[in-house]
Motif scaffolding. Sequence first.
Motif, PDB file in Angstrom:
ATOM      1  N   GLN A  49       0.860  -1.185   0.000  1.00  0.00           N
ATOM      2  CA  GLN A  49       0.000   0.000   0.000  1.00  0.00           C
ATOM      3  C   GLN A  49       0.899   1.239   0.000  1.00  0.00           C
ATOM      4  O   GLN A  49       1.670   1.445   0.944  1.00  0.00           O
ATOM      5  CB  GLN A  49      -0.884  -0.050   1.252  1.00  0.00           C
ATOM      6  N   ASP A  50       0.812   2.028  -1.062  1.00  0.00           N
ATOM      7  CA  ASP A  50       1.527   3.298  -1.143  1.00  0.00           C
ATOM      8  C   ASP A  50       0.854   4.225  -0.125  1.00  0.00           C
ATOM      9  O   ASP A  50      -0.378   4.325  -0.077  1.00  0.00           O
ATOM     10  CB  ASP A  50       1.358   3.836  -2.582  1.00  0.00           C
ATOM     11  N   TRP A  51       1.656   4.929   0.709  1.00  0.00           N
ATOM     12  CA  TRP A  51       1.095   5.516   1.932  1.00  0.00           C
ATOM     13  C   TRP A  51       1.893   6.751   2.298  1.00  0.00           C
ATOM     14  O   TRP A  51       2.916   6.676   2.988  1.00  0.00           O
ATOM     15  CB  TRP A  51       1.194   4.423   3.011  1.00  0.00           C
ATOM     16  N   HIS A  52       1.436   7.918   1.774  1.00  0.00           N
ATOM     17  CA  HIS A  52       2.244   9.131   1.874  1.00  0.00           C
ATOM     18  C   HIS A  52       1.641  10.177   2.816  1.00  0.00           C
ATOM     19  O   HIS A  52       0.437  10.464   2.734  1.00  0.00           O
ATOM     20  CB  HIS A  52       2.366   9.795   0.497  1.00  0.00           C
ATOM     21  N   PRO A  53       2.493  10.828   3.625  1.00  0.00           N
ATOM     22  CA  PRO A  53       2.033  12.017   4.364  1.00  0.00           C
ATOM     23  C   PRO A  53       1.610  13.114   3.376  1.00  0.00           C
ATOM     24  O   PRO A  53       2.085  13.128   2.239  1.00  0.00           O
ATOM     25  CB  PRO A  53       3.260  12.439   5.180  1.00  0.00           C
ATOM     26  N   ASP A  84      -0.419  14.764  -6.048  1.00  0.00           N
ATOM     27  CA  ASP A  84      -0.681  14.255  -4.692  1.00  0.00           C
ATOM     28  C   ASP A  84      -1.481  12.954  -4.830  1.00  0.00           C
ATOM     29  O   ASP A  84      -2.482  12.918  -5.565  1.00  0.00           O
ATOM     30  CB  ASP A  84      -1.537  15.250  -3.886  1.00  0.00           C
ATOM     31  N   HIS A  85      -1.055  11.906  -4.146  1.00  0.00           N
ATOM     32  CA  HIS A  85      -1.757  10.618  -4.256  1.00  0.00           C
ATOM     33  C   HIS A  85      -1.520   9.804  -2.996  1.00  0.00           C
ATOM     34  O   HIS A  85      -0.553  10.034  -2.262  1.00  0.00           O
ATOM     35  CB  HIS A  85      -1.262   9.841  -5.483  1.00  0.00           C
ATOM     36  N   CYS A  86      -2.386   8.852  -2.759  1.00  0.00           N
ATOM     37  CA  CYS A  86      -2.252   7.894  -1.651  1.00  0.00           C
ATOM     38  C   CYS A  86      -1.884   8.572  -0.340  1.00  0.00           C
ATOM     39  O   CYS A  86      -0.990   8.128   0.398  1.00  0.00           O
ATOM     40  CB  CYS A  86      -1.239   6.807  -2.010  1.00  0.00           C
TER      41      CYS A  86
HETATM   42 ZN    ZN Z   1       3.534   7.070  -4.396  1.00  0.00          ZN
END
Ligand code: ZN
Length: 201
Positions: A49-53, A84-86
Amino acid sequence: MRPSNEAILVIDVQNDFCPGGALAVEGGDQIVGPINALVPEFAVRVFTQDWHPVDHSSFASQHEGYDAFSMIEMPYGPQVLWPDHCRIGSEGAAFHRVLDVRAADMIIRKGFRREIDSYSAFFENDHETPTGLEGYLRTRGVDTITMVGLATDFCVNFSAVDAAKLGFKVSVVESLCRAIDLDGSLAAARTGMSDAGVKLV
Ligand code: ZN
Ligand code: VGL
Protein backbone atom coordinates in the motif's frame (compact mmCIF):
# COMPACT_ATOMS: atom_id res chain seq x y z
CA MET A 1 -2.26 -24.69 -4.16
CA ARG A 2 1.34 -23.66 -4.79
CA PRO A 3 4.18 -24.93 -2.57
CA SER A 4 5.01 -23.12 0.68
CA ASN A 5 8.19 -21.49 -0.73
CA GLU A 6 6.14 -19.39 -3.15
CA ALA A 7 4.63 -15.99 -2.33
CA ILE A 8 2.41 -13.62 -4.25
CA LEU A 9 3.10 -9.90 -3.94
CA VAL A 10 0.11 -7.71 -4.87
CA ILE A 11 1.40 -4.20 -5.45
CA ASP A 12 -0.53 -0.96 -4.86
CA VAL A 13 -4.02 -1.95 -6.08
CA GLN A 14 -5.37 1.29 -4.62
CA ASN A 15 -8.07 3.74 -5.71
CA ASP A 16 -5.63 6.49 -6.67
CA PHE A 17 -4.00 4.17 -9.25
CA CYS A 18 -7.35 3.15 -10.74
CA PRO A 19 -9.55 5.15 -13.17
CA GLY A 20 -10.94 8.20 -11.34
CA GLY A 21 -7.95 8.29 -8.97
CA ALA A 22 -5.31 10.99 -8.52
CA LEU A 23 -2.64 9.03 -10.42
CA ALA A 24 -4.89 6.83 -12.50
CA VAL A 25 -3.31 4.01 -14.47
CA GLU A 26 -5.32 3.09 -17.57
CA GLY A 27 -7.14 -0.19 -17.00
CA GLY A 28 -5.92 -0.40 -13.42
CA ASP A 29 -9.30 -1.69 -12.28
CA GLN A 30 -9.38 -4.47 -14.89
CA ILE A 31 -6.81 -6.56 -13.06
CA VAL A 32 -8.63 -6.70 -9.72
CA GLY A 33 -10.97 -9.63 -10.42
CA PRO A 34 -8.25 -11.87 -11.89
CA ILE A 35 -5.92 -11.00 -8.97
CA ASN A 36 -8.64 -12.06 -6.51
CA ALA A 37 -8.82 -15.39 -8.34
CA LEU A 38 -5.04 -15.93 -8.28
CA VAL A 39 -4.18 -14.95 -4.69
CA PRO A 40 -5.77 -17.99 -2.96
CA GLU A 41 -3.43 -20.32 -4.88
CA PHE A 42 -0.50 -19.01 -2.82
CA ALA A 43 0.54 -20.04 0.66
CA VAL A 44 2.14 -16.66 1.39
CA ARG A 45 0.27 -13.49 0.39
CA VAL A 46 1.62 -9.98 0.79
CA PHE A 47 -0.13 -6.80 -0.36
CA THR A 48 1.56 -3.40 -0.56
CA GLN A 49 0.00 0.00 0.00
CA ASP A 50 1.53 3.30 -1.14
CA TRP A 51 1.09 5.52 1.93
CA HIS A 52 2.24 9.13 1.87
CA PRO A 53 2.03 12.02 4.36
CA VAL A 54 0.18 15.05 2.89
CA ASP A 55 3.49 16.93 2.48
CA HIS A 56 5.41 14.06 0.89
CA SER A 57 8.49 15.17 -1.06
CA SER A 58 7.46 13.18 -4.15
CA PHE A 59 4.45 15.47 -4.62
CA ALA A 60 4.90 18.23 -7.23
CA SER A 61 2.72 20.41 -4.96
CA GLN A 62 5.63 20.56 -2.49
CA HIS A 63 8.06 22.04 -5.04
CA GLU A 64 7.29 25.53 -6.25
CA GLY A 65 7.61 25.91 -10.01
CA TYR A 66 7.56 22.18 -10.71
CA ASP A 67 4.76 20.42 -12.57
CA ALA A 68 3.54 16.89 -11.98
CA PHE A 69 5.50 14.33 -14.01
CA SER A 70 8.64 16.49 -14.12
CA MET A 71 11.94 15.35 -12.64
CA ILE A 72 13.82 16.67 -9.63
CA GLU A 73 17.16 15.82 -8.05
CA MET A 74 16.80 14.48 -4.49
CA PRO A 75 19.70 13.70 -2.12
CA TYR A 76 19.18 10.03 -3.04
CA GLY A 77 19.01 10.60 -6.83
CA PRO A 78 16.54 11.60 -9.53
CA GLN A 79 12.87 11.51 -8.59
CA VAL A 80 9.69 11.93 -10.66
CA LEU A 81 7.30 14.45 -9.12
CA TRP A 82 3.76 13.10 -8.90
CA PRO A 83 0.31 14.54 -8.37
CA ASP A 84 -0.68 14.25 -4.69
CA HIS A 85 -1.76 10.62 -4.26
CA CYS A 86 -2.25 7.89 -1.65
CA ARG A 87 -2.41 10.33 1.23
CA ILE A 88 -2.39 8.45 4.53
CA GLY A 89 -5.92 7.45 5.50
CA SER A 90 -7.58 8.91 2.39
CA GLU A 91 -10.08 7.17 0.12
CA GLY A 92 -7.44 7.32 -2.62
CA ALA A 93 -5.04 5.33 -0.48
CA ALA A 94 -7.63 2.64 0.24
CA PHE A 95 -7.45 -0.62 -1.66
CA HIS A 96 -9.83 -0.92 -4.64
CA ARG A 97 -13.17 -1.95 -3.16
CA VAL A 98 -13.31 -5.15 -5.21
CA LEU A 99 -9.85 -6.34 -4.10
CA ASP A 100 -10.25 -9.15 -1.59
CA VAL A 101 -7.96 -7.81 1.12
CA ARG A 102 -9.16 -10.51 3.53
CA ALA A 103 -6.88 -12.90 1.66
CA ALA A 104 -3.72 -10.95 2.61
CA ASP A 105 -1.40 -12.41 5.30
CA MET A 106 0.54 -9.20 5.53
CA ILE A 107 0.12 -5.63 4.31
CA ILE A 108 3.25 -3.57 3.95
CA ARG A 109 3.05 0.20 3.65
CA LYS A 110 5.72 2.26 1.93
CA GLY A 111 6.54 5.88 1.18
CA PHE A 112 5.47 6.99 4.66
CA ARG A 113 8.56 9.12 5.33
CA ARG A 114 8.28 12.64 3.97
CA GLU A 115 11.88 12.94 2.77
CA ILE A 116 12.05 9.80 0.66
CA ASP A 117 9.87 7.94 -1.81
CA SER A 118 9.65 4.17 -1.97
CA TYR A 119 8.61 2.51 -5.21
CA SER A 120 10.02 -0.86 -4.23
CA ALA A 121 8.41 -3.06 -1.60
CA PHE A 122 11.95 -4.00 -0.43
CA PHE A 123 13.99 -0.77 -0.35
CA GLU A 124 13.17 2.93 -0.33
CA ASN A 125 14.35 5.00 -3.30
CA ASP A 126 17.86 5.38 -1.85
CA HIS A 127 18.13 1.65 -2.69
CA GLU A 128 19.46 0.91 0.81
CA THR A 129 16.81 1.62 3.47
CA PRO A 130 14.99 -1.70 3.93
CA THR A 131 11.23 -1.99 4.40
CA GLY A 132 11.56 -5.28 6.29
CA LEU A 133 9.81 -7.34 3.62
CA GLU A 134 12.92 -9.37 2.82
CA GLY A 135 13.09 -10.63 6.40
CA TYR A 136 9.37 -11.40 6.48
CA LEU A 137 9.56 -13.51 3.33
CA ARG A 138 12.78 -15.32 4.26
CA THR A 139 11.59 -16.19 7.76
CA ARG A 140 8.47 -17.66 6.17
CA GLY A 141 10.66 -19.84 3.93
CA VAL A 142 9.92 -18.02 0.68
CA ASP A 143 12.42 -18.11 -2.18
CA THR A 144 10.10 -17.56 -5.15
CA ILE A 145 7.79 -14.57 -5.73
CA THR A 146 5.03 -13.88 -8.25
CA MET A 147 4.23 -10.18 -8.65
CA VAL A 148 1.10 -8.43 -9.93
CA GLY A 149 -0.35 -4.94 -9.56
CA LEU A 150 0.31 -1.27 -10.29
CA ALA A 151 2.20 0.21 -11.86
CA THR A 152 4.26 -2.13 -14.07
CA ASP A 153 6.95 0.45 -14.79
CA PHE A 154 7.32 1.92 -11.28
CA CYS A 155 6.44 -0.02 -8.15
CA VAL A 156 6.21 -3.45 -9.79
CA ASN A 157 9.45 -2.86 -11.70
CA PHE A 158 11.44 -1.61 -8.69
CA SER A 159 10.10 -4.39 -6.47
CA ALA A 160 10.87 -7.09 -9.02
CA VAL A 161 14.42 -5.90 -9.70
CA ASP A 162 15.18 -5.58 -5.97
CA ALA A 163 13.77 -9.03 -5.23
CA ALA A 164 15.87 -10.56 -8.01
CA LYS A 165 19.00 -8.77 -6.70
CA LEU A 166 18.24 -10.22 -3.25
CA GLY A 167 18.30 -13.70 -4.77
CA PHE A 168 14.58 -14.47 -4.99
CA LYS A 169 13.24 -16.14 -8.13
CA VAL A 170 10.82 -13.57 -9.50
CA SER A 171 8.01 -13.70 -12.05
CA VAL A 172 5.90 -10.72 -13.08
CA VAL A 173 2.50 -11.58 -14.57
CA GLU A 174 2.23 -8.78 -17.10
CA SER A 175 -1.46 -9.39 -17.87
CA LEU A 176 -2.19 -8.65 -14.18
CA CYS A 177 -0.25 -5.37 -14.19
CA ARG A 178 -0.88 -2.00 -15.84
CA ALA A 179 1.67 0.74 -16.62
CA ILE A 180 1.89 4.53 -16.28
CA ASP A 181 4.29 4.62 -19.28
CA LEU A 182 5.97 7.99 -18.88
CA ASP A 183 8.43 8.73 -21.74
CA GLY A 184 9.06 5.08 -22.61
CA SER A 185 9.29 3.97 -18.99
CA LEU A 186 7.43 0.73 -19.71
CA ALA A 187 9.90 -0.42 -22.37
CA ALA A 188 12.82 0.55 -20.11
CA ALA A 189 11.27 -1.31 -17.20
CA ARG A 190 10.73 -4.47 -19.25
CA THR A 191 14.39 -4.43 -20.37
CA GLY A 192 15.60 -3.70 -16.83
CA MET A 193 13.55 -6.50 -15.32
CA SER A 194 14.69 -9.02 -17.95
CA ASP A 195 18.33 -7.99 -17.46
CA ALA A 196 17.93 -8.51 -13.70
CA GLY A 197 16.72 -12.06 -14.29
CA VAL A 198 13.01 -11.38 -13.70
CA LYS A 199 10.74 -13.66 -15.70
CA LEU A 200 7.97 -11.77 -17.55
CA VAL A 201 5.06 -14.16 -17.94
ZN1 ZN B 1 3.53 7.07 -4.40
C1 VGL C 1 3.63 4.37 -7.80
C2 VGL C 1 4.26 6.43 -8.56
C3 VGL C 1 4.20 6.95 -7.29
C4 VGL C 1 3.31 2.94 -8.11
C5 VGL C 1 3.58 4.86 -6.50
O1 VGL C 1 2.59 2.29 -7.34
O2 VGL C 1 3.78 2.46 -9.18
N1 VGL C 1 3.98 5.15 -8.81
N2 VGL C 1 3.84 6.16 -6.26
